[in-house]
Design a protein around this motif. Structure first.
Motif, mmCIF file in Angstrom:
data_model
loop_
_atom_site.group_PDB
_atom_site.id
_atom_site.type_symbol
_atom_site.label_atom_id
_atom_site.label_comp_id
_atom_site.label_asym_id
_atom_site.label_seq_id
_atom_site.Cartn_x
_atom_site.Cartn_y
_atom_site.Cartn_z
ATOM 1 N N ALA A 66 31.355 43.226 64.858
ATOM 2 C CA ALA A 66 31.335 42.133 64.089
ATOM 3 C C ALA A 66 32.403 41.227 64.431
ATOM 4 O O ALA A 66 32.229 39.952 64.545
ATOM 5 N N MET A 67 33.457 41.591 64.986
ATOM 6 C CA MET A 67 34.520 40.732 65.805
ATOM 7 C C MET A 67 33.940 40.186 66.849
ATOM 8 O O MET A 67 34.192 38.764 66.781
ATOM 9 N N LEU A 68 33.328 40.871 67.583
ATOM 10 C CA LEU A 68 32.408 39.753 68.555
ATOM 11 C C LEU A 68 31.658 38.905 68.248
ATOM 12 O O LEU A 68 31.613 37.615 68.648
ATOM 13 N N GLY A 69 30.673 39.261 67.375
ATOM 14 C CA GLY A 69 29.988 38.160 66.719
ATOM 15 C C GLY A 69 30.629 36.823 65.868
ATOM 16 O O GLY A 69 30.038 35.962 66.234
ATOM 17 N N ALA A 70 31.693 37.217 65.344
ATOM 18 C CA ALA A 70 32.375 36.120 64.666
ATOM 19 C C ALA A 70 33.126 35.345 65.668
ATOM 20 O O ALA A 70 32.840 34.134 65.615
ATOM 21 N N THR A 71 33.426 35.944 66.704
ATOM 22 C CA THR A 71 33.944 35.154 67.925
ATOM 23 C C THR A 71 33.036 34.319 68.486
ATOM 24 O O THR A 71 33.321 33.196 69.065
ATOM 25 N N ASP A 72 31.939 34.888 68.856
ATOM 26 C CA ASP A 72 30.824 33.975 69.510
ATOM 27 C C ASP A 72 30.525 33.095 68.606
ATOM 28 O O ASP A 72 30.149 31.751 69.049
ATOM 29 N N VAL A 73 30.314 33.075 67.246
ATOM 30 C CA VAL A 73 29.988 31.947 66.529
ATOM 31 C C VAL A 73 30.795 30.813 66.665
ATOM 32 O O VAL A 73 30.399 29.636 66.626
ATOM 33 N N VAL A 74 32.222 31.041 66.528
ATOM 34 C CA VAL A 74 33.216 30.020 66.577
ATOM 35 C C VAL A 74 33.127 29.470 68.019
ATOM 36 O O VAL A 74 33.395 28.190 68.156
ATOM 37 N N LEU A 75 33.137 30.409 69.024
ATOM 38 C CA LEU A 75 33.228 29.827 70.365
ATOM 39 C C LEU A 75 32.089 28.806 70.720
ATOM 40 O O LEU A 75 32.226 27.756 71.380
ATOM 41 N N SER A 76 30.886 29.217 70.318
ATOM 42 C CA SER A 76 29.537 28.424 70.554
ATOM 43 C C SER A 76 29.905 26.894 69.649
ATOM 44 O O SER A 76 29.507 25.683 70.292
ATOM 45 N N THR A 77 30.328 26.961 68.325
ATOM 46 C CA THR A 77 30.388 26.109 67.558
ATOM 47 C C THR A 77 31.368 25.011 68.107
ATOM 48 O O THR A 77 31.390 23.694 67.573
ATOM 49 N N CYS A 78 32.577 25.516 68.669
ATOM 50 C CA CYS A 78 33.652 24.612 69.555
ATOM 51 C C CYS A 78 33.062 23.537 70.402
ATOM 52 O O CYS A 78 33.463 22.504 70.515
ATOM 53 N N ILE A 79 32.046 23.985 70.961
ATOM 54 C CA ILE A 79 31.643 22.940 72.040
ATOM 55 C C ILE A 79 30.329 22.276 71.615
ATOM 56 O O ILE A 79 30.127 21.142 72.174
ATOM 57 N N LEU A 80 29.213 22.933 70.971
ATOM 58 C CA LEU A 80 27.930 22.286 70.971
ATOM 59 C C LEU A 80 27.998 20.937 70.088
ATOM 60 O O LEU A 80 27.245 19.902 70.556
ATOM 61 N N PRO A 81 28.726 20.575 69.081
ATOM 62 C CA PRO A 81 28.809 19.302 68.376
ATOM 63 C C PRO A 81 29.182 18.089 69.357
ATOM 64 O O PRO A 81 28.470 17.261 69.437
ATOM 65 N N THR A 82 30.060 18.456 70.037
ATOM 66 C CA THR A 82 30.682 17.515 71.192
ATOM 67 C C THR A 82 29.452 17.429 72.148
ATOM 68 O O THR A 82 29.168 16.105 72.213
ATOM 69 N N MET A 83 28.832 18.338 72.599
ATOM 70 C CA MET A 83 27.747 18.194 73.840
ATOM 71 C C MET A 83 26.640 17.569 73.058
ATOM 72 O O MET A 83 26.319 16.384 73.801
#
Length: 317
Positions: A66-83
């Motif tokens: 669950a920690m890994l999943g939450a980290t993945d969601v935040v990490l991908s959200t950090c870059i995709l809107p900018t891209m």
């Protein structure tokens, strides 16, 4: 914006150009990237919700997942809107402080993900090599301490990168970043001043996090495989081995992409720039996209609960 001998002093706004050399097809590249992001968010959210709601999954292995999943969601959200802002809406500008904040989030959550993967490897090591003490060692208190420790390590090591850029680098050759998001070396290379301290600290952080974690993960799995092959029953060996397959797939996809991206960006001067940028983008999007798929397919408990959830919905419908 002040200029000194053609250099820009403390630029308030920076410009991201996306993927240099592929500007004409960036709008199409954004489609598979956005599909991967949607699958990553939906898949990881389902896993997090299952682990939260199902009491049978309140075990260290699934809590780390669950920690890994939450980290993945935040990490991908950090870059995709900018891209997507660059690829689809022609919005390449970003405030300097916002760029530093994005950089801090990206590199911090990369460090957190690596720490969670190390914790998962240690959990499997104890579960297989010393199963009678597993519940005693991995108590709720230890899980909390691991979560806090992983987050603190990321903050303590990444914050100096941001401070060094903010305080030491004041003159920039250009305000154009040849990248699709604010990456440490991509920004540092724009500076006019001596950047050796920034580069050396970046290398120190990379090796002290990724290098440290991958060494202990490797040692854990070497010992796990030695223990597994010493088990007398074939069924026990297969069961122990199968529980590790999903973890190994996740470790490999994260660290292989990390090291390819890291070394090509710093030492691959002969490699075309778009290869650097694509590898960096895939490094942040592919693991969040694949992790829920791998765990959904290879972890029986997760797979059974997902099938049960969708079958109950179809029955009620």
């Amino acid at each position: 914006m002040f200029t000194i001998n053609g250099s820009v002093f403390m630029p308030p706004v920076l410009t991201l150009i996306g993927i240099p050399g592929l500007e004409s097809v960036q709008c199409w590249i954004g489609i598979p990237f956005s599909v991967m992001y949607i699958i990553a968010v939906v898949g990881n959210s389902i896993i997090i919700a299952l682990i939260k709601c199902e009491s049978s999954l309140h075990k260290p292995m699934y809590i780390f997942l669950a920690m890994l999943g939450a980290t993945d969601v935040v990490l991908s959200t950090c870059i995709l809107p900018t891209m997507l802002g660059i690829f689809w809406f022609h919005l390449p500008e970003i405030y300097f402080e916002a760029c530093l904040l994005q950089m801090w989030f990206i590199h911090s959550f990369q460090a957190i993900e690596s720490g969670v993967l190390l914790a998962m490897a240690l959990d499997r090591y104890v579960a297989i090599c010393d199963p009678l003490r597993h519940s005693t060692i991995f108590s709720q208190q230890l899980l909390t301490q691991i979560g806090v420790g992983v987050a603190l390590r990321a903050v303590v090591l990444i914050v100096p990168c941001i401070v060094l850029i903010k305080c030491r680098l004041t003159l920039y050759k250009t305000t154009i970043i040849s990248h699709s998001y604010c990456e440490h070396m991509a920004l540092v290379k724009l500076a006019v001043e001596d950047i050796r301290v920034n580069k050396m600290y970046g290398l120190f952080v990379a090796f002290s996090i990724l290098g440290f974690d991958i060494i202990f993960i490797t040692l854990s799995y070497v010992q796990i495989f030695i223990t597994v092959f010493q088990l007398p029953q074939k069924e026990a060996r297969l069961k122990a081995f199968n529980t590790c397959i999903a973890h190994i797939c996740v470790f490999l996809q994260f660290y292989l992409l990390a090291f390819f991206s890291f070394f090509t960006h710093r030492f691959g001067s002969h490699i075309p720039p778009y290869v650097h940028i694509l590898l960096s983008n895939l490094y942040l999007l592919v693991p969040p996209f694949l992790n829920p798929i791998v765990y959904g397919m290879k972890t029986k408990e997760i797979r059974d609960h997902v099938l049960k959830m969708f079958s109950s919905k179809s029955t009620s419908g």
